[in-house]
Enzyme design. Structure first.
Site, PDB file in Angstrom:
ATOM      1  N   CYS A 145       0.829  -1.196   0.000  1.00 27.99           N
ATOM      2  CA  CYS A 145       0.000   0.000   0.000  1.00 27.99           C
ATOM      3  C   CYS A 145       0.866   1.249   0.000  1.00 27.99           C
ATOM      4  CB  CYS A 145      -0.956   0.033   1.186  1.00 27.99           C
ATOM      5  SG  CYS A 145      -2.064  -1.365   1.330  1.00 27.99           S
ATOM      6  N   ARG A 166       5.073  -0.545  -4.610  1.00 24.67           N
ATOM      7  CA  ARG A 166       4.740  -1.203  -3.356  1.00 24.67           C
ATOM      8  C   ARG A 166       3.651  -2.259  -3.535  1.00 24.67           C
ATOM      9  NH1 ARG A 166       6.698   1.471   1.206  1.00 24.67           N
ATOM     10  NH2 ARG A 166       4.990   0.757   2.515  1.00 24.67           N
ATOM     11  N   TRP A 201      -3.601  -2.388  -1.292  1.00 18.26           N
ATOM     12  CA  TRP A 201      -3.332  -3.817  -1.486  1.00 18.26           C
ATOM     13  C   TRP A 201      -4.388  -4.562  -0.675  1.00 18.26           C
ATOM     14  CZ3 TRP A 201       0.375  -6.988  -3.892  1.00 18.26           C
ATOM     15  CH2 TRP A 201       0.454  -8.290  -3.437  1.00 18.26           C
ATOM     16  N   ASN A 221      -2.570   2.190   5.969  1.00 16.31           N
ATOM     17  CA  ASN A 221      -1.745   1.018   5.648  1.00 16.31           C
ATOM     18  C   ASN A 221      -1.699   0.124   6.871  1.00 16.31           C
ATOM     19  OD1 ASN A 221      -1.182   2.106   3.194  1.00 16.31           O
ATOM     20  ND2 ASN A 221       0.960   2.567   3.608  1.00 16.31           N
ATOM     21  N   GLY A 222      -1.638  -1.184   6.653  1.00 12.32           N
ATOM     22  CA  GLY A 222      -1.519  -2.108   7.767  1.00 12.32           C
ATOM     23  C   GLY A 222      -2.773  -2.946   7.939  1.00 12.32           C
ATOM     24  N   GLU A 269      18.251 -18.128  -4.671  1.00 11.94           N
ATOM     25  CA  GLU A 269      17.899 -16.776  -5.107  1.00 11.94           C
ATOM     26  C   GLU A 269      17.532 -16.759  -6.591  1.00 11.94           C
ATOM     27  OE1 GLU A 269      17.293 -12.610  -5.214  1.00 11.94           O
ATOM     28  OE2 GLU A 269      17.136 -14.168  -3.677  1.00 11.94           O
ATOM     29  N   LYS A 327      13.919 -15.421  -8.122  1.00 10.53           N
ATOM     30  CA  LYS A 327      13.797 -14.385  -9.135  1.00 10.53           C
ATOM     31  C   LYS A 327      12.933 -14.867 -10.305  1.00 10.53           C
ATOM     32  CE  LYS A 327      15.514 -11.066  -7.330  1.00 10.53           C
ATOM     33  NZ  LYS A 327      14.818 -11.676  -6.221  1.00 10.53           N
ATOM     34  N   GLU A 375       9.210 -15.175  -9.289  1.00  9.00           N
ATOM     35  CA  GLU A 375       8.644 -13.872  -8.946  1.00  9.00           C
ATOM     36  C   GLU A 375       8.108 -13.129 -10.160  1.00  9.00           C
ATOM     37  OE1 GLU A 375      10.573 -11.498  -5.239  1.00  9.00           O
ATOM     38  OE2 GLU A 375      11.991 -12.022  -6.812  1.00  9.00           O
ATOM     39  N   HIS A 383      17.073 -37.972  -3.509  1.00  6.16           N
ATOM     40  CA  HIS A 383      16.113 -38.213  -2.426  1.00  6.16           C
ATOM     41  C   HIS A 383      14.721 -37.739  -2.828  1.00  6.16           C
ATOM     42  CE1 HIS A 383      19.288 -39.425   0.363  1.00  6.16           C
ATOM     43  NE2 HIS A 383      20.003 -38.444  -0.172  1.00  6.16           N
ATOM     44  N   LYS A 426       6.428  -4.624  -2.721  1.00  4.94           N
ATOM     45  CA  LYS A 426       7.843  -4.379  -2.434  1.00  4.94           C
ATOM     46  C   LYS A 426       8.153  -4.465  -0.951  1.00  4.94           C
ATOM     47  CE  LYS A 426      12.053  -3.178  -3.425  1.00  4.94           C
ATOM     48  NZ  LYS A 426      12.912  -4.106  -4.158  1.00  4.94           N
TER      49      LYS A 426
END
Length: 610
Positions: free
Chosen positions: A2, A27, A76, A102-103, A483, A487, A490, A506, A605
Site C-alpha cells: 500500500c 509497493r 493492497w 496502511n496495515g 535466489e 527471481k 517472482e 532423495h 515491495k
C-alpha cells in the site's frame, strides 16, 4: 505494501497526491483513491479499481479536483476484494471525516460490532472503514481531533499508518503510525507525508521519520508531533542522500533492468562506506573490535531474498571466522520460541520495515540479545530499534524483485565475515589483505558481467516455453540457486525450485522429464565434480542443462552446451557474480512472456503486514 500520501499547502493538492502515488506504485496495489477538502469545505472523494492510470484519467491527472489539502492511497487488498467500494479513502456517514490506512487492524471485527451497536452503518468489507468511523466516533464524543486519534490508538490492535482529514479543520492533515512506515517533509508553505521516500523526493530531501504511536499534525509549512497524551514532542530532521533521478528509469525499459546495471556502483558505494585506507572499518556501524571479539554465535533473520543473503553469510562466516551461524526465516523465528544463548542477531531488510523481521528483532531484544541491522533505509524502524546498524548504499530500489539491494546486502555480509575472521585471529594479515582486495575488485568484475547479458537473452528466447525449471548447487552455489529460483518465479510466473545437488536422489529427480531445464551453479572448485555428476544424471533423463561457472572451472568437452561464465574471484564471494546471469535470465523471460516486470502479480515491495 500500500502507499499513502498527504498534502497541505498553497498548490492544488490532487496533482501532487497523484504524483506521489505514482512514485509508490512499486509497493503493490489493486485500487487507488484520493480525498480533497474543496473550496466549499466539503470532502470530495474519487476512487478507482485497478491501476493508478484509471484514477488519473477520471480526474484529468488531478486537474478536475480543487483543493489544497488532501490524502491519497494505493490499496493492497487484505480485508475485502479489490473494488471501488473497498478502495481508500474511507469516510464517515456524513462525509465530514476521511482517512487512508496502511496495515491491518486485527480487532476490526470486534470494533465494527461495537460501532454498529452505536448506530454506524458500513458500506465496505475493510478494516479501514472501521478505523475511520472509530476516529469519527471519538471526535464526536470529545470534539478534539488529536484526542480522537489518541483514543483510536488505544483501542485498536495491529499495525497502521493512518492519515485523516476533517471538514472542521480544512487546512490540516492528522496522522499516526504503529509498525507501518510514515515520513513527513516540510517545504516552503507546504507539508507532505508519505509511506516511503520516493513520493516526496521532488519536494524535499529533509524528512521526519514518525515514531511508533506518535501523532502528527500537518499544516501549511509546519508539522507538530505529539505523544498519545497529546503532549508536544520534538523531532530531528533526517537528510535523504538519494536524489529524485535515482528513483527514475533513466532511459532503461524497466526499473529492474536499470537496477541490475546499478549493482557495480552500489557494491562499490557500500564497500566505500565500510573501508578506510584499505582496511575494513565498522566504526560507523557502531561495532568496535571488542564487540566483534564477544561474538560467539550468530542468528541471521530475514525474509525472501534477505533470507537468501543470510544463507550465503552462513557459509562465509562459518568458513572464515569459525563462528556458528544459523539462518532463520523471520516469520518462523518470531513464533517458534527459539533457544537462544547470547548470540548476535543479524536482521536483514531492504526497507527496514519488513513486519516479520521487525518482530524478530524485537523478540531478540526482549531476550537480552544484541542486534545488528543490515538495512537500506536511514531512519527505518529496524534501523532505529537495532543496537548496531549497517546501512547498505543501494539507493531507492523500485522494482519489486530485488537485485541491487540483494547485492549490497551480500557485500555487507562478506565485509562483516572478513572483519570478524580477522579480529578473531582465524585469518592472517596476508589473507586478510587478499580478501579485502578481492572485495574491492568485485565492482569491476560485476561491470564485466553486464557486457555478457546478450548470451543470456538469447538463451531465454530459446527456453521461454519451459514450464518447470530447477536450480542446483552445493555450498554457496546452493545459496545462489535459491535466489535464482526465487527471481524466476517472482517475475516470469514459471514454476521453479532450487535444491542442494546432493538431494536430487532423495525424491526430486523423479520430477525430471524430457525438456526440463536444469541450471547448475559451479563456482566452488572442490564441489564442481559432484555437482556435475548430478547434472549429468538429470541429462540422462532428458533434462536440458545450463551452467553458471567461474572462468577457472574446467568442464567436460561434451554434454554441457549452455555455459555462462563469470570472472574468477575468491570462492567466498562468487555468489555476487553468479547471481547476475540468473537475474538477467529471469528478467528476459519475463519480458518475453509479456509480464509487468517491475510490478509482478500478487507481490508488493515492502511487506509491512504478516
Amino acid at each position: 505494501m500500500c502507499g499513502i500520501v498527504g498534502y497541505i499547502g498553497n498548490e492544488q493538492a490532487a496533482p501532487i497526491l497523484l504524483d506521489g502515488l505514482k512514485k509508490l506504485e512499486y509497493r503493490g496495489y489493486d485500487s487507488a483513491g484520493i480525498a480533497l477538502l474543496n473550496a466549499s469545505g466539503d470532502i470530495d472523494i474519487v476512487k478507482a479499481k485497478g491501476r493508478l492510470s484509471v484514477l488519473c484519467e477520471m480526474t484529468d491527472d488531478g486537474k478536475t479536483m480543487n483543493g489544497t489539502c488532501g490524502i491519497g492511497h494505493t490499496r493492497w487488498a487484505t480485508h475485502g476484494e479489490p473494488s471501488e467500494n473497498n478502495a481508500h479513502p474511507h469516510c464517515n456517514d456524513e462525509k465530514t471525516i476521511a482517512a487512508v490506512h496502511n496495515g491491518i487492524i486485527e480487532n476490526y471485527a470486534e470494533l465494527k460490532e461495537k460501532l454498529i451497536k452505536r448506530g454506524y452503518k458500513f458500506y465496505s468489507q475493510t478494516d479501514t472503514e472501521v478505523a475511520t468511523k472509530l476516529v469519527d466516533y471519538y471526535y464526536k464524543k470529545y470534539g478534539d481531533p488529536l484526542r480522537a486519534i489518541s483514543e483510536f490508538a488505544l483501542r485498536v490492535r495491529g499495525s497502521y499508518a493512518l492519515a485523516v482529514v476533517n471538514k472542521d479543520f480544512p487546512d490540516t492533515v492528522f496522522a499516526i503510525r504503529k509498525d507501518s512506515p510514515m515520513i513527513i517533509g516540510v517545504t516552503g508553505g507546504a507539508a507532505i507525508l508519505a509511506s516511503d521516500v520516493p513520493a516526496i523526493l521532488n519536494y524535499t530531501k529533509n524528512v521526519y521519520y514518525v515514531d511508533n504511536l506518535q501523532i502528527a499534525r500537518l499544516e501549511k509549512g509546519a508539522v507538530t508531533f505529539y505523544n498519545l497524551d497529546r503532549e508536544e514532542v520534538q523531532k530531528e530532521l533526517v537528510a535523504i542522500t538519494w536524489n529524485a533521478e535515482a528513483a527514475e528509469k533513466g532511459g532503461y525499459e524497466h526499473f529492474m533492468l536499470k537496477e541490475i546495471h546499478e549493482q557495480p556502483k552500489v557494491v562499490k558505494d557500500t564497500l566505500n562506506y565500510l573501508c578506510r585506507d584499505g582496511r575494513l572499518d565498522f566504526s560507523e556501524v557502531g561495532l568496535t573490535d571488542k564487540d566483534f571479539k564477544r561474538i560467539n554465535g550468530i542468528v541471521i533473520v530475514g525474509c525472501g531474498s534477505a533470507y537468501h543473503v543470510g544463507v550465503v553469510m552462513q557459509y562465509v562466516i562459518e568458513d572464515l571466522a569459525r563462528v556458528p551461524v544459523r539462518v532463520e526465516l523471520a516469520s518462523e523465528f518470531r513464533y517458534r520460541n527459539p533457544v537462544l544463548n547470547g548470540e548476535l542477531v543479524v536482521a536483514i531488510s531492504q526497507s527496514g520495515e519488513t513486519a516479520d523481521t521487525l518482530a524478530a528483532i524485537r523478540a531478540a531484544k526482549e531476550s537480552g540479545l544484541k542486534t545488528l541491522a543490515i538495512v537500506n533505509v536511514v531512519g527505518s524502524s529496524i534501523a532505529r530499534e537495532a543496537d548496531f546498524v549497517l546501512y547498505t548504499k543501494a539507493g531507492p530500489e523500485i522494482s519489486v524483485a530485488t537485485t541491487k539491494a540483494y547485492s549490497a546486502q551480500l557485500v555487507a555480509g562478506y565485509a562483516f565475515a572478513v572483519k570478524l575472521a580477522k579480529i578473531r585471529g582465524k585469518i592472517d594479515n596476508n589473507y586478510y589483505d587478499k580478501l579485502v582486495t578481492e572485495l574491492i575488485a568485485l565492482s569491476e568484475k560485476l561491470d564485466c558481467l553486464m557486457e555478457r547479458k546478450e548470451e543470456i537473452q538469447k538463451f531465454a528466447a530459446k527456453t521461454m516455453d519451459k514450464q518447470d525449471v530447477f536450480f542446483i548447487g552445493r555450498g554457496a552455489d546452493y545459496a545462489v540457486s535459491v535466489e535464482g529460483s526465487l527471481k524466476l518465479k517472482e517475475i516470469s510466473y514459471i514454476h521453479s525450485e532450487a535444491y542442494a545437488a546432493g538431494e536430487l536422489k532423495h525424491g526430486t529427480i523423479s520430477l525430471i522429464e524430457d525438456g526440463t531445464l536444469v541450471f547448475g551453479v559451479l563456482t566452488q572448485k572442490n564441489l564442481v565434480e559432484k555437482t556435475l555428476s548430478n547434472l549429468i544424471e538429470t541429462a540422462s533423463r532428458g533434462a536440458l542443462i545450463a551452467v553458471i561457472a567461474s572462468d577457472g572451472v574446467k568442464l567436460p568437452v561434451k554434454g554441457i552446451d549452455n555455459v555462462f561464465r563469470i570472472p574468477d574471484v575468491d570462492e567466498h564471494f562468487t555468489p555476487s557474480l553468479a547471481v547476475i546471469p540468473l537475474q538477467f535470465f529471469a528478467y528476459y523471460l519475463s519480458v518475453l512472456r509479456g509480464n509487468d516486470v517491475d510490478k509482478p502479480r500478487n507481490l508488493a515491495k515492502s511487506v509491512t503486514v504478516e
